[in-house]
Design an enzyme around this catalytic site. Structure first.
Site, PDB file in Angstrom:
ATOM      1  N   ASP A 366      30.492  48.912  32.796  1.00  0.00           N
ATOM      2  CA  ASP A 366      31.357  48.132  33.694  1.00  0.00           C
ATOM      3  C   ASP A 366      32.123  49.065  34.626  1.00  0.00           C
ATOM      4  OD1 ASP A 366      33.572  46.070  34.435  1.00  0.00           O
ATOM      5  OD2 ASP A 366      32.183  44.880  33.239  1.00  0.00           O
ATOM      6  N   ASP A 367      33.188  48.587  35.173  1.00  0.00           N
ATOM      7  CA  ASP A 367      33.997  49.290  36.169  1.00  0.00           C
ATOM      8  C   ASP A 367      34.376  50.699  35.698  1.00  0.00           C
ATOM      9  OD1 ASP A 367      35.594  49.812  38.299  1.00  0.00           O
ATOM     10  OD2 ASP A 367      36.982  48.145  37.973  1.00  0.00           O
ATOM     11  N   LYS A 476      26.153  43.453  37.206  1.00  0.00           N
ATOM     12  CA  LYS A 476      27.284  42.512  37.213  1.00  0.00           C
ATOM     13  C   LYS A 476      28.008  42.690  38.547  1.00  0.00           C
ATOM     14  CE  LYS A 476      31.638  41.627  34.754  1.00  0.00           C
ATOM     15  NZ  LYS A 476      32.446  42.117  33.622  1.00  0.00           N
ATOM     16  N   GLY A 529      36.227  36.961  36.589  1.00  0.00           N
ATOM     17  CA  GLY A 529      35.856  35.800  35.758  1.00  0.00           C
ATOM     18  C   GLY A 529      35.266  34.724  36.645  1.00  0.00           C
ATOM     19  N   ASP A 534      29.939  28.716  41.091  1.00  0.00           N
ATOM     20  CA  ASP A 534      29.467  27.550  41.834  1.00  0.00           C
ATOM     21  C   ASP A 534      27.950  27.604  41.969  1.00  0.00           C
ATOM     22  OD1 ASP A 534      28.772  29.014  44.439  1.00  0.00           O
ATOM     23  OD2 ASP A 534      30.862  29.571  44.182  1.00  0.00           O
ATOM     24  N   GLU A 614      32.255  44.145   9.242  1.00  0.00           N
ATOM     25  CA  GLU A 614      32.295  43.382  10.505  1.00  0.00           C
ATOM     26  C   GLU A 614      31.050  43.656  11.346  1.00  0.00           C
ATOM     27  OE1 GLU A 614      36.972  42.817  11.673  1.00  0.00           O
ATOM     28  OE2 GLU A 614      36.180  44.864  11.562  1.00  0.00           O
TER      29      GLU A 614
HETATM   30  C1  DGJ Z   1      37.059  41.657  36.460  1.00  0.00           C
HETATM   31  C2  DGJ Z   1      35.948  41.214  35.552  1.00  0.00           C
HETATM   32  O1  DGJ Z   1      36.011  39.848  35.346  1.00  0.00           O
HETATM   33  C3  DGJ Z   1      36.032  42.011  34.267  1.00  0.00           C
HETATM   34  O2  DGJ Z   1      35.090  41.543  33.350  1.00  0.00           O
HETATM   35  C4  DGJ Z   1      35.808  43.451  34.594  1.00  0.00           C
HETATM   36  O3  DGJ Z   1      34.503  43.626  35.089  1.00  0.00           O
HETATM   37  C5  DGJ Z   1      36.841  43.918  35.611  1.00  0.00           C
HETATM   38  N1  DGJ Z   1      36.886  43.065  36.753  1.00  0.00           N
HETATM   39  C6  DGJ Z   1      36.551  45.311  36.061  1.00  0.00           C
HETATM   40  O4  DGJ Z   1      37.379  45.718  37.049  1.00  0.00           O
END
Ligand code: DGJ
Length: 745
Positions: A366-367, A476, A529, A534, A614
């Site tokens: 991710d980021d 993503k 999020g 849409d 877990e």
């Molecule tokens: C917003 C996204 O919804 C999160 O899941 C994550 O990717 C952050 N941005 C990263 O900056």
């Protein structure tokens, strides 16, 4: 034949398997909307009773009796400044000063396939099963022609609508409003359901009684927004999940949208939907055409569950497109809540290894991976790997992840730029900002002007470079602020208010090019999020991260909201750690896992921080998801509970289209002391068939002194209340059951 044109009676009728939609060419050539409801033959114009209503004016040529007024008639696509004082679908000013338009019927034709739109998503018709009705209306004074498009998807009970507006006159026209559709409904529609919210709390279901005047559901944020999803349901007071009439209205659009619902002086209900007319104009030179976004319309006479089913089926066939390799949904591990931006190559590889141990399919970085991105204040725009974190580049990490048998995916936020970035230093004018004003900041970032071709091209090249070697199998695509400062350095003054729509067109063109060039890549949409959840985005990216709130309890109502319009497999949903990052709540893993299963299912935690036990449980949940993923992706979804607001019990059922198997989920978000047993009333089963029940989670559930697993129920018993389960407790507030139809009777 799903479209019938009856020239004798002047009716145009669209038939789907269970619905009919009729228009009538009125005396003055106005196109009237006379019926939308259960499939029926006949002429419904008789529902319009001519009467003389004061202060409702008459067209010049029809004045006898004073009982023909466009202010009273149900109009299919009303123009403005013509004596219809309700909200209108199209408004304009011509360069010669003429305002408004008086649209009258000119012609109609049928085409044996679905229509497409230039640069805008429009429902796919892979097997040419749809038909299109084209109806041309025209205004003599300005030369505006409105070609109304109706895509009739017979089997799916869905009608799509869009409009092609053409300037056939000699003067340029400025469109001030250009809705995709108007729907004039009778007074039996007294309520509306819509989905409002905020960041980390999207899709809250709200049902309201319609009031006189105009109620607006809209976004002016440049995105469809967390705040008001572009989906509205009109229904009767008596409409429930299982009964009553309802109509779903859903723009296939990701920008500023607006749905006006007006209850007029006679309690008729007008619904106008499309691009938000605020901050919008569009200049049409003679000969030019403007196409509106598409809207999906669906009617159901048997309640909200049926409406959702129709939309889910429609999405699966005509909107969503999954890359071949990802037809079986991947279980992914996303790095965000596991490490945020605090990582280097070693930590990322270790995390991916943990994912591999759990048998995940995909690791998503991710980021925080790109040059200079040490915090969310900087570096957006420069899509190359950060040298400090990845001294040998991303490729080595990709390879390392792949060696563990896991595919590699990455996060990007291409529409945005940080002031502290190479891109901004080189091209400050690429960001949207109003000359002479300081820009509005959102998460310390600015928005790129996607109305400009060179910027879209630059983004395409940067992203294509990342994807070219084939190592990245998932992207993503995030967008973490709304669009403000609408001013483009590339547009003349009279076109500046076209910018928000041009932005969306630029975005769609980029998505179209990338998904066409890299069909093996699974793209997941995201805007902090569900800020841009849409049908427009889903047309290109088949799944969207549902919410930045990963708390299972909050997710239950968010995901329930999505389920009214969108199938569960497109809602990004992960298991995260506890206490939850957003709400601080701690709930058992079973609730987190089963909630994630009513979406895409993934992990967003560091397994190294979990105990061995877990981890074993996680692995078991992954196995359960894999077992039922096919059913979740194709089955019919029923919302069983809550039946009332403030009911803390959530339950849903997913049954195979042939009703041979059923998955039932139940969870209590607020388990009580000394609680009651819970009876679940399943739906849609074969009454006489016998189903064998398996308790999937927990594996042992007692029904009195007998275990539930293995018990046989008839479809009738399951639907009429014989399926009762023990009360939920705080340590095990969720359960999953599986029912398989057996041969024995
Ligand atoms: C917003 C996204 O919804 C999160 O899941 C994550 O990717 C952050 N941005 C990263 O900056």
């Amino acid at each position: 034949m799903s479209i019938r044109i009856d020239s004798e009676n002047g009716t145009l009728t669209l038939h789907t398997a269970h619905t009919a939609y009729q228009m009538q060419i009125g005396r003055g050539g106005h196109l009237l909307h006379v019926y939308y409801g259960p499939d029926a033959e006949g002429t419904f114009a008789r529902s319009i009773v001519p009467a003389d209503h004061g202060f409702s004016m008459n067209p010049y040529e029809i004045r006898e009796g004073r009982n023909y007024s466009v202010d009273q008639l149900p109009l299919e696509y009303p123009g403005s400044n013509i004596g219809d004082f309700r909200t209108t679908a199209v408004d304009l000013i011509a360069d010669n000063g003429i305002c408004g338009c008086d649209l009258r019927f000119k012609s109609c034709a049928v085409e044996k396939k679905a229509y497409t739109l230039q640069g805008l998503p429009a429902a796919r018709d892979p097997e040419t099963e749809a038909e299109t009705l084209h109806v041309v209306l025209g205004d003599e004074a300005t030369g505006l022609e409105a070609e109304l498009l109706y895509g009739v998807f017979f089997e799916k009970d869905v009608i799509t609508r869009a409009v092609r507006l053409k300037n056939t006159g000699d003067h340029a026209l400025t469109l001030l409003a250009a809705a995709s559709m108007c729907l004039d409904l009778p007074e039996r529609y007294t309520e509306r359901i819509h989905f409002h919210g905020r960041h980390t709390m999207e899709m809250q279901t709200e049902r309201c009684v319609l009031a006189h005047g105009i109620q607006t559901i809209s976004s002016g944020r440049g995105m469809s927004s967390h705040h008001h999803n572009p989906f509205t349901i009109l229904c009767e007071e008596k409409t429930t999940e299982e009964q009553g009439w309802c109509i779903g209205v859903m723009p296939v659009y990701s920008g500023n949208h607006r749905t006006d619902i007006e209850v007029d002086q006679k309690e008729s209900v007008r619904v106008v939907t499309g691009i938000n007319r605020d901050m919008f104009t569009w200049r049409l030179e003679p000969g030019e055409i403007f196409e509106t976004p598409q809207v999906l319309l669906t009617f159901c006479s048997s309640g909200l569950e049926g409406l959702s089913r129709q939309l889910h089926r429609f999405f699966r066939k005509h909107i969503l497109r999954w890359p071949e390799a990802w037809k079986t949904p991947p279980v992914l591990l996303n790095s965000w809540e596991a490490v945020y931006m605090d990582f280097d190559a070693k930590r990322i590889c270790a995390l991916a290894k943990q994912g591999a141990r759990l048998s995940s399919d995909l690791f998503v970085l991710d980021d925080g991976w790109f040059a200079g991105r040490s915090s969310d204040t900087k570096a957006l725009g420069d899509w190359t790997a950060d040298k400090t974190k990845f001294p040998h580049g991303l490729v080595t990490v990709e390879e390392d992840v792949r060696k563990q048998g896991v595919s590699f995916g990455i996060w990007i936020e291409p529409e945005m730029v940080s002031e502290d970035s190479e891109l901004f230093r080189k091209h400050p004018d690429y960001a949207l900002r109003v000359p002479g004003r300081k820009p509005v900041m959102g998460r310390d970032q600015l928005v790129l002007d996607l109305s400009r071709q060179e910027i879209v091209d630059g983004l395409y090249n940067q992203i294509a470079r990342l994807l070219e070697d084939g190592g990245i199998r998932y992207v993503k695509w995030d967008a973490n602020r709304n669009v403000a400062d609408l001013y483009s350095a590339a547009l003349p003054p009279e076109r500046q208010r076209e910018l928000s729509h041009r932005y969306v067109l630029g975005l769609y063109s980029l998505m179209e090019r990338l998904t066409a060039a890299f069909p093996q890549v699974l793209f997941e949409g995201c805007a902090g999020g569900g800020g841009r959840f849409d049908a427009g985005i889903l047309y290109y990216f088949p799944q969207i991260w549902g919410s930045d709130d990963t708390d299972a309890v909050a997710r239950l109502s968010i995901q329930r909201g999505y389920s009214f319009g969108y199938p569960p497999e497109c809602v990004g949903s992960h298991i995260s750690d506890v206490p939850n990052e957003q709400t601080g709540r701690t709930v058992p893993l079973s609730l987190r896992a089963l909630t994630a299963m009513s979406g895409t299912f993934g992990l967003e935690l560091d397994p190294a921080r979990l105990s061995e036990q877990e981890n074993e449980e996680l692995q078991r949940y992954i196995g359960i998801f894999r077992r039922y993923a096919g059913l979740i992706r194709t089955g019919i979804y029923s919302r069983l509970r809550p039946e009332r607001e403030r009911d803390s019990l959530f339950a849903w059922e997913i049954r195979a289209e042939d009703v041979s198997e059923v998955l039932v989920f139940a969870a209590d978000t607020d388990p009580q002391a000394n609680a009651k047993a819970v009876t679940l009333y399943l739906r849609g089963l074969q009454e006489q068939a016998v189903y064998r029940l398996t308790c999937v989670e927990p594996e042992t559930v007692w029904n009195g002194s007998r275990p539930l697993s293995g018990q046989l129920f008839t479809g009738s018993e399951l639907m009429q209340g014989a399926f009762s389960i023990r009360p939920f407790s705080g340590t095990a507030p969720a359960a999953l059951f599986y029912l398989k139809r057996t041969e024995c009777a």
